[in-house]
Design an enzyme around this catalytic site. Structure first.
Site, PDB file in Angstrom:
ATOM      1  N   MET A   1     -33.718  38.497  23.868  1.00 57.31           N
ATOM      2  CA  MET A   1     -33.274  39.590  24.752  1.00 57.31           C
ATOM      3  C   MET A   1     -33.748  39.305  26.166  1.00 57.31           C
ATOM      4  O   MET A   1     -34.690  38.542  26.373  1.00 57.31           O
ATOM      5  CB  MET A   1     -33.880  40.922  24.287  1.00 57.31           C
ATOM      6  CG  MET A   1     -33.523  41.335  22.883  1.00 57.31           C
ATOM      7  SD  MET A   1     -34.682  42.599  22.251  1.00 57.31           S
ATOM      8  CE  MET A   1     -36.102  41.591  21.841  1.00 57.31           C
TER       9      MET A   1
ATOM     10  N   ASP B   1     -39.773  55.036  16.635  1.00 54.09           N
ATOM     11  CA  ASP B   1     -41.138  54.498  16.748  1.00 54.09           C
ATOM     12  C   ASP B   1     -41.634  54.672  18.180  1.00 54.09           C
ATOM     13  O   ASP B   1     -41.470  53.783  19.014  1.00 54.09           O
ATOM     14  CB  ASP B   1     -41.165  53.020  16.352  1.00 54.09           C
ATOM     15  CG  ASP B   1     -42.584  52.452  16.365  1.00 54.09           C
ATOM     16  OD1 ASP B   1     -43.532  53.234  16.561  1.00 54.09           O
ATOM     17  OD2 ASP B   1     -42.741  51.240  16.183  1.00 54.09           O
TER      18      ASP B   1
END
Length: 456
Positions: A239, A282
């Protein structure tokens, strides 16, 4: 950060857990002899949760990583209020205590994913990870074209070990009597198993992240990484690198900046839940990084994304609207629709749950900015939950889908408290409820097929 090879085979991982059980038992025996010589009779819990055993459990699960470590993390966040405090502290340490892979293992994973000579794609690849967690670790890299990347590399064999790890950790907890009587964690373990299989699917995470970026477009002050699709595989997720410092490190910054950061993140959490039905569940503080140069918060780690179908989002919208309005009757109806309570539950229990939900909505009923730094909301709710579950014997956990929302909301509240932020919560919720759910929710089906259908 410690380096250790990952026990990859099922038998190898069972052996590690077996040695852990033996070490705990041996520690109990050794610790028990000392007070007996002084005429004392220590309780089983005192013998079990010694300093030595705490270290044994933490070190072994951090070394195993994978589902063994992840179940410990989830239990500390989802059921921590109901467990012995010492055990909760053990499990909480696992949130940031993973061992890293040795360099050779990293190279083998990358060669499997990209073939021999993969290193020629990069001007620089840092083999020392910038982060290590339960499923994989993250490395910084720079391509030949000069693009900065964050490359997520999965631990070898972790996906194949999920089912056996979850079962073995559950057996360990029961073997040593670490769970309160009457607590059924089977639904939580089933949900943990399902989530872990999704987290270990890096292609699915890439699709979640791409969809999230599309929803985030046009929202000022927030940014998510871009997936390098042509290099993404089952074990590797590259990424674009998102710069910044951990948001909680700004706890000493000027009040205006702290308030602004907290407002952005709380507003985002409400948007995810009440509009998108796409929730990053999360809220680890390390997943939010603030870049002073661009005045943007970088959002990281989309492995724990949950996709909620339209019917569930609508039910949650009705429940939250009732809680904000202070309408107890509507809160009870909403709590039943969402799954907090059932018709067969005693009236006292249903009333207590309604009171908990109304208490959680306190910040939204306050006309002025809510001071998270001075509030005792979390402590009051924890005390009430403990009274319900332990003193009154109601040990049933809410549905797993709701527990993961608790994780998101509670984590965001805790971050606001860490920043001692003052946030006008009421306008954020009003805006989220006034905006219709995203079109992408239309026609969403059941949870597990839907999460793949919506992204595939």
């Amino acid at each position: 950060m410690k380096n250790s090879p990952l026990p990859g085979s099922r038998l190898g991982r069972i052996g590690h857990l077996g040695r852990l059980a033996g070490g705990i038992a041996g520690g109990m025996l050794g610790e028990g002899l000392r007070p007996l010589t002084n005429g004392q009779r220590p309780s089983r819990q005192d013998l079990l949760l010694t300093t030595g055993n705490i270290r044994r459990v933490t070190d072994r699960l951090a070394e195993l990583r994978g589902a063994a470590m992840k179940v410990g993390q989830l239990l500390s966040m989802e059921a921590g209020d109901f467990l012995p405090p010492e055990l909760t502290r053990i499990l909480a340490r696992l949130r940031d205590d993973a061992h890293a892979m040795p360099l050779g293992e990293v190279a083998r994973v990358l060669e499997r994913a990209w073939g021999k000579g993969w290193e020629r794609r990069f001007r620089r690849f840092d083999f020392t990870p910038v982060a290590a967690a339960s499923i994989g670790q993250v490395h910084r890299a720079e391509t030949r074209a000069g693009e900065q990347l964050a490359v997520k590399v999965q631990y070898p064999g972790v996906k194949a070990s999920i089912d056996s790890d979850v079962a073995n950790v559950a057996t360990l907890l029961r073997l040593f009597g670490l769970l309160p009587p009457g607590m059924d964690i089977a639904p939580l373990l089933d949900e943990a198993r399902r989530q872990l299989h999704e987290e270990a699917d890096y292609r699915l995470e890439a699709r979640h992240l791409t969809r999230y970026r599309a929803l985030l477009a046009g929202r000022e002050g927030l940014v998510a990484p871009r997936v390098v699709e042509e290099w993404t595989g089952a074990e590797v997720l590259p990424m674009s690198y998102v710069p910044g410092e951990a948001v909680d490190s700004f706890a000493g910054a000027p009040q205006a900046l702290r308030d602004d950061l907290a407002t952005r993140l709380l507003g985002l959490a409400l948007t995810e839940l009440l509009q998108w039905g796409l929730v990053q569940t999360d809220p680890n503080f390390a997943n939010y990084r603030y870049d002073r140069a661009t005045d943007r918060i970088g959002l990281l780690d989309f492995g724990a994304i949950r996709v909620y179908p339209q019917a569930e989002v609508e039910a949650l919208r009705r429940l939250i609207a009732a809680a904000v309005a202070g309408d107890r009757r509507a809160v009870l109806a909403g709590a039943h629709a969402v799954g907090y309570v059932a018709e067969a539950d005693p009236e006292a229990y249903r009333d207590a749950i309604a009171e908990l939900i109304l208490t959680a909505a306190e910040p939204a009923r306050q006309p002025m900015a809510y001071d998270f730094g001075r509030a005792d909301l979390a402590q009051r709710m924890t005390a009430r939950v403990m009274e319900l579950r332990v003193d009154q014997g109601f040990a049933r956990l809410p549905p797993p889908a709701i527990l993961f929302l608790h994780r998101k909301i509670a984590g965001t509240y805790l971050l606001c408290a860490r920043l001692s932020a003052r946030v006008a919560v009421a306008p954020l919720i009003e805006r989220a409820l006034a905006t219709p759910p995203a079109d992408s929710l239309r026609g969403a089906g059941s949870r597990i097929p839907e999460s793949r259908q919506a992204n595939g």
